[in-house]
Design a protein around this motif. Structure first.
Motif: not given
Lengths: 81, 712, 132
Positions: B468, B471-473, B475-477, B485, B487
């Motif tokens: 998780s 995934e945050m990392w 999508r953020d970047w 992407w 998951n």
């Protein structure tokens, strides 16, 4: 306990469904990642007023949402300008 | 008196009539639950609280007496003992309701507001007591059937007014009642004796334990009880919960009352026994506003949330500044609540189970929560599991790995940014072990990148439990890049087939390709479509088989059946952690820390500073200019394995660092460790002492340094 | 109580990640129930495959979901007891139910609750508790 955060895709959901993140400012070009290095690592202004926040809807669409919140009242406000 | 039952108060039997509240029955036999202080019979005064059946701070005026209840007075001068009762058998249920508006309080103003808004009313008199307003807004309501959580857009507080309680010497005597308390107790057949009603602020009450006389306006009146009828103050504690919430206050709760005359002496905050003299002292020290006065004197921080003292704090300040300050902010809850009530509707975080969970359990595995998943720690014999990997073939459940598919014209550019190696040099069909750094150059996670034959498509794995965050990392970047992407962590099972006879086992179930190290392909194995990845974490020849989640069981059983004569057994995490430690492989989160640069981790070989502006590159360049202060190193000793976290000392007795991973190596016949060790004068020590044993620093890996076994 | 019977079943599904505009324009097999998980991701229930809506789309046959089928009365009870958000009047909603990320599909005659298989055992235990 249950601050509600508005997800543009899923609707308003309780804060437990979300992960609070840093402001997702990503430079258009990757020429100067230092700008974000420094901001993210060391600069935390803790504004008393309208702040831009990033929230990740972990229990829903699993996407980042950018929102503006008044830190004095917890009210969600429209993006300035 | 009909006397329909009995409860006990501090061991003394107290009779009660049907319908009596505890307080009524107590006062009837001459007992004051807290020894003294004005009673209101409306749940506001703190002077009636007691421990009831193990729960402290219960308002006895709001609690119906029942046969056999055990009531105890709170200890004087100390907080009540926390409940020792076991967890309730059933959690308190919650009912979530959704309305545009909700009205708290069913009086005249509340009914009018409800009619105007078409809104429901909650009222304590009807058994629905609002005990808190939370952001949302969400109104927490206690009922006989459990909690109600009302999720609304607006709250109307119509909770009326509270009687003022007196502040003067002697206000802690028994026999003082608000008009409402006197009316209710008398109606219940309680004889209050000779009563006096006062309508102006008293100078003092006199008596020993019970009031014997009251002095008001300089005049002394003898009595058994005083009805203190000195005005009201708005009951708006709920409205003060949370600035910015959509709360309207109406009726008496909204009527700004002018504060009462400022008392000269006496206890102003009975909950914390704060006196007027102490308020004056705090003021003299410079705490000259409502919020400061509250914090300096503790007045208003007790059980009653300022029900007694709040108006007097206002008059105290108004006397000194000439202006009336708003009352202080209130926090939920406004009433005592049990932990079960607070926990209503809450759940433990659910821990995911892999596609093979039931199979592990059936095999008798010891399951544990590790890295955010339920995982098999050991099946039956960690030594046999270890031997199977080193000498035969074994299966490991690696379905917990974070797994992602990346696609799009910018897929390579996205990974270049996220990964500290040159992704452009990973050819189709190949894979690479990689690091992700944060902007500070610290290791966020490690994983594998596989490039698909299509070229602009990749498969990425990260550490178990890291999916998780990764995934945050990601999508953020990469939000602004032309990349998709997915998951697929929870959608794929994965089995690691590892050991020198792994190729032989796979050949028997349909995979007989020669797949070199760090290459991957797709193939049906035992008729299950698999992504086959050749890599090694155990130090032996290994193939990860990623496959559809629903088909893990058949693949697992097919492999066990086909390899029975090869000695195939599954291995748990205990064996795996020893196997990987012998190879010096780190586990991010166990061996790494929040400030682990690749150089400190001894993984700077995984950073390619020529591969463009990956995240953390500039920080790595900056920190590389600093002297190295500590490093993750390999240690060996002849003694038993120390516990993880054990401190390492230099031979001179100086602190040197600590152990992150340790195990006895059956193959090497000694203990092997990873440890953070400080450099002294730019040098790592050759020897440290851990738990009384000497440990030598050695090069990594401990086992098969040439890597010939993993390459097969 | 029969009224609150819960049927648990595995589902055939296809998950697709693609650009929002491609997903907006896409047409799915007639049997599919479409759950738009995010602007750039869709989950199609009860199908085995689907055509890529754009060249770079990820089309992934996904066996990692479990469906619980409930009566409307039971579904309403689950939301009252275990969700802090109101169920949709019809169609898809997603958020936490009993602390577990879930999708709800409100049909006229029944409700579907769809969760990831790795959390399905916990979810079932919690459904049983809230319906008890």
């Amino acid at each position: 306990m249950s601050l509600r955060i508005r997800c543009p895709h899923c609707g308003p959901r309780s804060v437990e469904e979300w992960v609070h993140g840093e402001i997702p400012v990503v430079p258009d070009a990757i020429a100067d990642p230092d700008a974000r290095d420094v901001d993210r690592g060391y600069m935390h202004t803790n504004e008393h007023g309208v702040v831009r926040e990033a929230w990740f809807h972990l229990s829903g669409c699993r996407r980042w949402v950018t929102l503006w919140r008044d830190s004095r009242t917890d009210e969600w406000v429209e993006p300035p300008g | 008196m009909t006397g329909s039952g009995e409860f006990t108060f501090d061991g003394t039997a107290v009779p009660f009539d049907t319908g009596d509240h505890l307080l009524t029955a107590l006062v009837r036999v001459g007992i004051h639950p807290t020894g003294g202080g004005t009673l209101c019979a409306e749940g506001h005064s703190p002077h009636c609280v007691a421990e009831v059946d193990g729960s402290a701070y219960v308002h006895t005026c709001q609690t119906l007496a029942r046969e056999g209840m055990v009531v105890r007075a709170h200890p004087t001068g100390a907080p009540p003992v926390l409940p020792s009762i076991a967890s309730p058998e059933r959690p308190v249920a919650v009912r979530n309701i959704h309305h545009e508006v909700i009205v708290i309080g069913g009086g005249e103003s509340g009914r009018a507001a409800a009619a105007a808004a078409g809104a429901p009313i909650v009222d304590a008199k009807d058994g629905s007591e609002a005990i808190g307003i939370y952001p949302g807004p969400m109104v927490a309501v206690r009922t006989d059937d459990g909690m109600v959580h009302a999720h609304v857009n607006r709250v109307v507080v119509a909770t009326g007014a509270l009687p003022l309680l007196p502040v003067c010497p002697g206000n802690d005597l028994a026999g003082l009642y608000t008009p409402m308390a006197a009316e209710r107790l008398t109606a219940a057949g309680v004889d209050l004796g000779q009563t006096v009603r006062i309508t102006g602020p008293p100078d003092r009450f006199e008596g020993d334990i019970r009031v014997r006389s009251v002095v008001v306006g300089g005049e002394r009146i003898e009595c058994d009880a005083v009805i203190v009828d000195i005005g009201t103050t708005p009951n708006e504690v709920l409205a003060r919960m949370g600035a910015g919430l959509a709360i309207d206050t109406v009726g008496d709760a909204a009527t700004a009352a002018s504060p009462p005359p400022c008392p000269v002496e006496g206890t102003v905050c009975p909950c914390n026994e704060t006196t007027m003299a102490e308020l004056a002292e705090a003021w003299a020290r410079g705490f000259t506003s409502m919020e400061l006065l509250k914090r300096a004197s503790l007045a208003g921080t007790g059980v009653c949330q300022g029900a007694v003292c709040s108006p007097y704090l206002q008059s105290f300040i108004a006397d000194r500044t000439g202006s009336v300050e708003a009352p202080f902010t209130a926090r939920p809850v406004a009433r005592q609540a049990t932990l079960s009530e607070i926990a209503a509707g809450r759940h433990h975080p659910a821990v995911p189970r892999t596609s093979l969970h039931a199979i592990h359990e059936a095999a008798g595995a010891t399951m544990d929560r590790l890295g955010g998943w339920w995982r098999p720690w050991m099946y039956s014999d960690v030594g046999a599991e270890y031997d199977a990997v080193r000498n035969a073939v074994s299966l490991g459940d690696v379905g917990t790995l974070g797994k992602f598919i990346v696609s799009g014209p910018d897929a390579e550019a996205a990974l270049q940014r996220l990964i500290s190696t040159d992704v452009s040099t990973i050819r189709p069909g190949r894979s690479r072990y990689v690091l992700m750094l944060d902007e500070r150059g610290y290791v966020l996670d490690d994983g594998m990148i596989l490039r698909e034959p299509e070229g602009d498509r990749f498969f990425v794995t990260v550490t178990s439990g890291g999916a998780s965050v990764a995934e945050m990392w990601f999508r953020d970047w990469t939000a602004h890049l032309n990349v998709r992407w997915m998951n697929v962590t929870m959608a794929l099972g994965a089995i690691n087939v590892t050991g020198p006879r792994a190729p032989e086992l796979l050949a028997r179930v349909g995979f007989d390709e020669t797949l070199p190290m760090l290459q991957h392909t797709e193939s049906d194995i035992a008729n299950v479509p698999c992504r086959v990845v050749r890599l090694s974490f155990t130090g032996e020849v290994s193939f990860e088989l990623h496959h559809p989640f629903a088909r893990s069981g058949e693949l697992w059983h097919a492999l066990l059946d086909a390899g029975a004569d090869l000695g195939v057994v599954p291995h748990g995490l205990d064996a795996l952690s020893r196997l990987r430690l012998e190879k010096g492989h780190i586990i991010v989160g166990q061996d790494s820390d929040y400030d682990s640069t690749p150089r400190r981790l001894h993984h700077d070989w995984m950073v390619n500073l020529d591969s463009g502006n990956f995240i953390g590159r500039h920080a790595v360049e900056r920190t590389n200019r600093l002297a190295l202060d500590k490093q993750l190193v390999g240690l060996e000793s002849e003694g038993p394995a120390p516990f993880e976290g054990a401190v390492a000392w230099t031979p001179d007795g100086e602190y040197a660092g600590y152990v992150t991973s340790a195990a006895w190596s059956p193959t090497l016949d000694r203990s092997v460790m990873l440890a953070w060790i400080r450099l002294a004068d730019g040098e790592l020590p050759e020897e440290v002492w851990i738990e009384g044993e000497s440990a030598r620093r050695v090069a990594l890996p401990f086992y098969d340094p040439a890597g010939t076994r993993a390459r097969g | 109580m029969a009224e609150f019977a819960v049927v648990r079943e595995r589902i055939a599904a296809v998950r697709i990640a693609a650009t929002p505009t491609a997903l907006d324009a896409a047409r799915w097999p007639a049997d599919a129930t479409e759950l738009r998980l995010a602007p750039d991701e869709v989950l199609l229930l009860d199908v085995l495959d689907a055509a890529a809506p754009e060249p770079h789309a990820i089309v992934f046959p996904d066996t990692g979901w479990v469906r619980f089928v409930l009566s409307p009365a039971a579904g309403t009870r689950v939301f009252e007891g275990a969700a802090t958000w109101p169920p949709p009047a019809h169609g898809l909603g997603q958020g936490a139910i009993a602390g577990i990320p879930a999708k709800v599909i409100v049909n006229t005659d029944c409700w579907w609750l769809v969760v990831q298989g790795v959390l399905a055992d916990d979810f079932e235990d919690r459904l049983v508790e809230v319906l008890a």
